[in-house]
Design a protein around this motif. Structure first.
Motif, short mmCIF file in Angstrom:
data_model
loop_
_atom_site.label_atom_id
_atom_site.label_comp_id
_atom_site.label_asym_id
_atom_site.label_seq_id
_atom_site.Cartn_x
_atom_site.Cartn_y
_atom_site.Cartn_z
N THR A 202 38.14 65.36 -122.80
CA THR A 202 38.26 65.30 -121.34
C THR A 202 37.44 64.16 -120.74
OG1 THR A 202 36.48 66.94 -121.17
CG2 THR A 202 38.76 67.76 -121.11
N ALA A 254 42.29 75.48 -119.80
CA ALA A 254 41.87 74.12 -119.47
C ALA A 254 43.03 73.14 -119.65
CB ALA A 254 40.71 73.70 -120.37
N THR A 255 43.11 72.19 -118.74
CA THR A 255 44.11 71.12 -118.80
C THR A 255 43.39 69.82 -118.44
OG1 THR A 255 44.70 71.33 -116.46
CG2 THR A 255 45.94 72.69 -118.04
N ASN A 258 42.46 70.14 -114.94
CA ASN A 258 41.46 71.17 -114.68
C ASN A 258 40.72 71.49 -115.97
OD1 ASN A 258 39.91 73.26 -113.70
ND2 ASN A 258 41.57 74.77 -113.78
N GLN A 260 37.91 72.67 -116.55
CA GLN A 260 37.09 73.88 -116.54
C GLN A 260 37.91 75.12 -116.88
OE1 GLN A 260 33.84 73.46 -116.21
NE2 GLN A 260 34.32 71.27 -116.02
N THR A 262 40.71 78.31 -116.40
CA THR A 262 40.83 79.41 -115.44
C THR A 262 40.36 80.69 -116.08
OG1 THR A 262 43.07 80.01 -116.15
CG2 THR A 262 42.88 78.30 -114.49
#
Length: 271
Positions: A202, A254-255, A258, A260, A262
């Motif tokens: 990331t 996580a993507t 995003n 972090q 969900t």
């Protein structure tokens, strides 16, 4: 007679060079990660299951065919260089240090593009079975998977260097560095262990590098993650696995958008 000796000598040099390159890279990764420091690397293991010894024996034996093909293409490259067809030079001063460094980087980037598009073509319906099927028999790869190719796939990979030499002048040291980098990254990419820091996935810059999990997921699901060294072609073309970031960072949901994740449970690829 002299011509025959010349041919046999260069064929032998090609075969021995490529066998040594494969054996040291795949064997080195296997020895370090799977044998000597197995306990230390255990937390980095990508899948729970470990491939059987029989699979690795088959991978090694199949790889000997690839070595022969690479060796023969190496012979053709020798011939091209000595006949003046290939754009090859020995004197560093002819193009300078800056070009030397640039040509290494350019060759790696070009190879990544070449690999991505030929790899995607190999996954086309009606093509996969005959050209790329052997490699995907190792659904849970090992370092020895690095050279487990069908004949046409091995030829496709081996031809990159002589094709590149037709258009781009290369110092012999650049070719050596490229070939070493290629086989080490190949063996690492099939190691079954995430050998890079997971946080790199990331990172705004390092996230463009393919981590081991990236290619490992390709072996689990051949519809995604076609890149070799970098993620940019997969990201640009929409072929990166949607669960890659969640899987590599071990953060459910996580993507790239995003990192972090969900709180909601998200399906990850099967182990």
């Amino acid at each position: 007679m002299d011509t025959l000796i010349w041919v046999l000598e260069r064929l032998w040099r090609g075969f021995t060079f490529d066998f040594t390159r494969y054996f040291l890279a795949a064997g080195g990764v296997y020895l370090i990660v799977w044998v000597l420091f197995n306990k230390q690397f255990a937390p980095l293991k990508i899948r729970k299951k470990t491939p059987r010894t029989r699979q690795m024996v088959i991978e090694f034996l199949t790889s000997m065919r690839t070595v022969l093909i690479y060796g023969f293409v190496g012979f053709l490259t020798f011939w091209g260089i000595e006949s003046g067809v290939m754009r090859y030079y020995l004197d560093m001063e002819e193009y300078g240090t800056a070009y030397y460094i640039f040509s290494i980087l350019f060759m790696i980037v070009a190879h990544d593009a070449y690999f991505y598009w030929t790899h995607r073509a190999m996954h086309m319906r009606g093509v996969m079975k005959y050209i790329h099927g052997e490699h995907h028999k190792s659904m849970n790869p090992t370092p020895w998977t690095a050279y487990r190719f069908d004949i046409f796939e091995a030829a496709s990979h081996a031809l990159f260097v002589p094709l590149f030499l037709l258009f781009v002048p290369l110092h012999h040291g650049v070719i050596g560095i490229f070939l070493i980098h290629m086989i080490i990254r190949n063996a690492m990419g099939h190691s079954g262990y995430e050998l890079f820091p997971r946080s790199w996935a990331t990172h705004p810059i390092l996230g463009w590098l393919n981590l081991v999990t990236h290619h490992d997921m390709h072996h689990a699901n051949g519809n995604y993650n076609f890149g070799l060294y970098f993620t940019w072609w997969d990201r640009i073309c929409g072929t990166e696995h949607p669960d890659y970031i969640a899987r590599v960072t071990k953060t459910p949901g996580a993507t790239r958008a995003n990192p972090q994740g969900t709180a909601e449970p998200v399906h990850l690829p099967a182990e």
